[in-house]
Design an enzyme around this catalytic site. Sequence first.
Site, PDB file in Angstrom:
ATOM      1  N   SER A 188       0.791  -1.229   0.000  1.00 15.58           N
ATOM      2  CA  SER A 188       0.000   0.000   0.000  1.00 15.58           C
ATOM      3  C   SER A 188       0.823   1.278   0.000  1.00 15.58           C
ATOM      4  O   SER A 188       0.354   2.302  -0.477  1.00 15.58           O
ATOM      5  CB  SER A 188      -0.944   0.001   1.187  1.00 15.58           C
ATOM      6  OG  SER A 188      -0.261   0.342   2.360  1.00 15.58           O
ATOM      7  N   HIS A 216      -5.463  -4.311  -1.041  1.00 17.44           N
ATOM      8  CA  HIS A 216      -5.466  -3.115  -1.903  1.00 17.44           C
ATOM      9  C   HIS A 216      -5.781  -3.444  -3.354  1.00 17.44           C
ATOM     10  O   HIS A 216      -5.739  -2.559  -4.206  1.00 17.44           O
ATOM     11  CB  HIS A 216      -4.121  -2.381  -1.806  1.00 17.44           C
ATOM     12  CG  HIS A 216      -3.943  -1.770  -0.456  1.00 17.44           C
ATOM     13  ND1 HIS A 216      -4.500  -0.566  -0.110  1.00 17.44           N
ATOM     14  CD2 HIS A 216      -3.336  -2.242   0.663  1.00 17.44           C
ATOM     15  CE1 HIS A 216      -4.225  -0.303   1.152  1.00 17.44           C
ATOM     16  NE2 HIS A 216      -3.522  -1.308   1.648  1.00 17.44           N
ATOM     17  N   LYS A 247     -12.017  -1.096   1.700  1.00 16.67           N
ATOM     18  CA  LYS A 247     -11.269  -0.211   0.798  1.00 16.67           C
ATOM     19  C   LYS A 247     -12.052  -0.062  -0.514  1.00 16.67           C
ATOM     20  O   LYS A 247     -13.060   0.647  -0.521  1.00 16.67           O
ATOM     21  CB  LYS A 247      -9.835  -0.693   0.692  1.00 16.67           C
ATOM     22  CG  LYS A 247      -9.118  -0.400   2.030  1.00 16.67           C
ATOM     23  CD  LYS A 247      -7.762  -0.981   2.250  1.00 16.67           C
ATOM     24  CE  LYS A 247      -7.289  -0.611   3.664  1.00 16.67           C
ATOM     25  NZ  LYS A 247      -6.105  -1.344   4.104  1.00 16.67           N
ATOM     26  N   THR A 277     -18.797 -10.154  18.247  1.00 20.19           N
ATOM     27  CA  THR A 277     -20.108  -9.982  17.625  1.00 20.19           C
ATOM     28  C   THR A 277     -19.980  -9.903  16.104  1.00 20.19           C
ATOM     29  O   THR A 277     -19.094  -9.217  15.588  1.00 20.19           O
ATOM     30  CB  THR A 277     -20.763  -8.699  18.174  1.00 20.19           C
ATOM     31  OG1 THR A 277     -20.900  -8.853  19.586  1.00 20.19           O
ATOM     32  CG2 THR A 277     -22.127  -8.448  17.555  1.00 20.19           C
ATOM     33  N   THR A 362       5.123   4.202   9.752  1.00 22.74           N
ATOM     34  CA  THR A 362       4.380   3.586   8.639  1.00 22.74           C
ATOM     35  C   THR A 362       5.309   3.370   7.442  1.00 22.74           C
ATOM     36  O   THR A 362       5.203   2.377   6.723  1.00 22.74           O
ATOM     37  CB  THR A 362       3.177   4.473   8.255  1.00 22.74           C
ATOM     38  OG1 THR A 362       2.416   4.728   9.439  1.00 22.74           O
ATOM     39  CG2 THR A 362       2.283   3.810   7.236  1.00 22.74           C
TER      40      THR A 362
HETATM   41  C1  PLP Z   1      -5.720  -1.811   5.486  1.00 19.91           C
HETATM   42  C2  PLP Z   1      -4.937  -3.106   5.418  1.00 19.91           C
HETATM   43  C3  PLP Z   1      -5.371  -4.243   6.109  1.00 19.91           C
HETATM   44  C4  PLP Z   1      -6.470  -4.171   7.097  1.00 19.91           C
HETATM   45  O1  PLP Z   1      -7.712  -4.094   6.483  1.00 19.91           O
HETATM   46  P1  PLP Z   1      -8.914  -3.363   7.266  1.00 19.91           P
HETATM   47  O2  PLP Z   1     -10.124  -3.911   6.630  1.00 19.91           O
HETATM   48  O3  PLP Z   1      -8.703  -1.899   7.069  1.00 19.91           O
HETATM   49  O4  PLP Z   1      -8.780  -3.736   8.714  1.00 19.91           O
HETATM   50  C5  PLP Z   1      -4.724  -5.443   5.887  1.00 19.91           C
HETATM   51  N1  PLP Z   1      -3.681  -5.529   5.051  1.00 19.91           N
HETATM   52  C6  PLP Z   1      -3.213  -4.453   4.402  1.00 19.91           C
HETATM   53  C7  PLP Z   1      -2.049  -4.612   3.480  1.00 19.91           C
HETATM   54  C8  PLP Z   1      -3.810  -3.206   4.571  1.00 19.91           C
HETATM   55  O5  PLP Z   1      -3.317  -2.130   3.968  1.00 19.91           O
END
Ligand code: PLP
Length: 404
Positions: A188, A216, A247, A277, A362
């Site tokens: 990402s 992604h 996403k 849940t 990050t």
């Molecule tokens: C955003 C992300 C996740 C987590 O997905 P969410 O549905 O936002 O919790 C997992 N793997 C990668 C590479 C991500 O960028």
Amino acid sequence: MNYEDFFKAELDTLRSDGRYRIFADLERKAGQFPLATHRSGHREKGITVWCSNDYLGMGQHPSVLKAMHEAIDLCGAGSGGTRNISGTNHFHVELERELADLHGKESALLFTSGYVSNWAALGTLGALLPNGVIVSDAGNHASMIEGIRHSRAERHIFKHNDMADLERVLKSIEPGRPILIAFESVYSMDGDIGPIKEICDLADRYGAMTYLDEVHAVGMYGPRGGGIAEREGLMDRVTVIEGTLGKAYGVVGGYIAASAALCDFVRSFASGFIFTTALPPAIAAAAAASIRHLKTSHDERTGQRDRVQRLRLKLDAAGVPYLRNDSHIVPVMVGDAKKCKWISDLLMEHYGIYIQPINYPTVPRGTERLRITPTPLHSDADIDHLVGALSELWSRCAVNRAVA
Ligand SMILES: *Cc1c(COP(=O)(O)O)cnc(C)c1O
């Protein structure tokens, strides 16, 4: 110990490093994406979002909203329980079928987020495969790293996308031990793409399973939005495909798709699946509508690609440097944490443009960036305004330009 002082001192360290995270207080506008209202103190300002992971604007798509409204009217707000105790709604069952079909797998298993799906699936597989080893790409997402760590399985890390290093690691593992290779398709932050075929070839040679995070890529690539593995005809060679509904699909939730036995195994043993849940039925209905739409509609993907191409051309013309890659992500490189935050603040303040600065941890220090994600709903005028603003700020903040 003075607990409050401890918390404050740690936060001060983050601030002085330029790593303290400030969340933009946004109100997204259905029907007007990528526009939103930003609130800061007493001030309200209309802005254009340029860093959303709602890559295709599906979070406001009429068929997604309709499915969500109808499911609320039909089933109410929450699911009412864990999947095991009264919380499995028919919409969850249908969504899991839709996901299995999307990836050409026997089965799929829904989680509350992509993070939880990685954490729970890798955690469970790593913990329960007898004498198992997990081999992990150095660029993997935090959710995979945490899942692997939690599993306490023996773990080896190979250099990012480096097949020689992966083979070196695989060779070093005693033959006969169960191995799981964990990696991503679209990474990402740099927007580069993992060599899925080569990794599957090595997995076959060393008797390993493969675990591919397509978070992604789902909705974005492949004739039906099945991801990079679908585009390259490799879905049947990957053991587990993991994805998100938050996403490109524009809702929330995560999943794995794999064989019936593997999904049933994770369903039966993963604490992070069982003891929480279930997602609201309306979320499942909306996600299924989004997936169904993107299985047959190409307009969103085509429009998105066109916007990326136009943005890159304009950035080139302005000499604003960005990482070149084969995906939809445009990382504009700043290379300094404070400048990155400064530029982001000025974009919001003076130009009504919102791009969150991406800093350490990050991304590595020295590679701080503005991660831009064009959507099919950004207009030519939006792009011109963005590139004009970046070009002015590049001069004002004395950031290096790309050499033509
Ligand atoms: C955003 C992300 C996740 C987590 O997905 P969410 O549905 O936002 O919790 C997992 N793997 C990668 C590479 C991500 O960028």
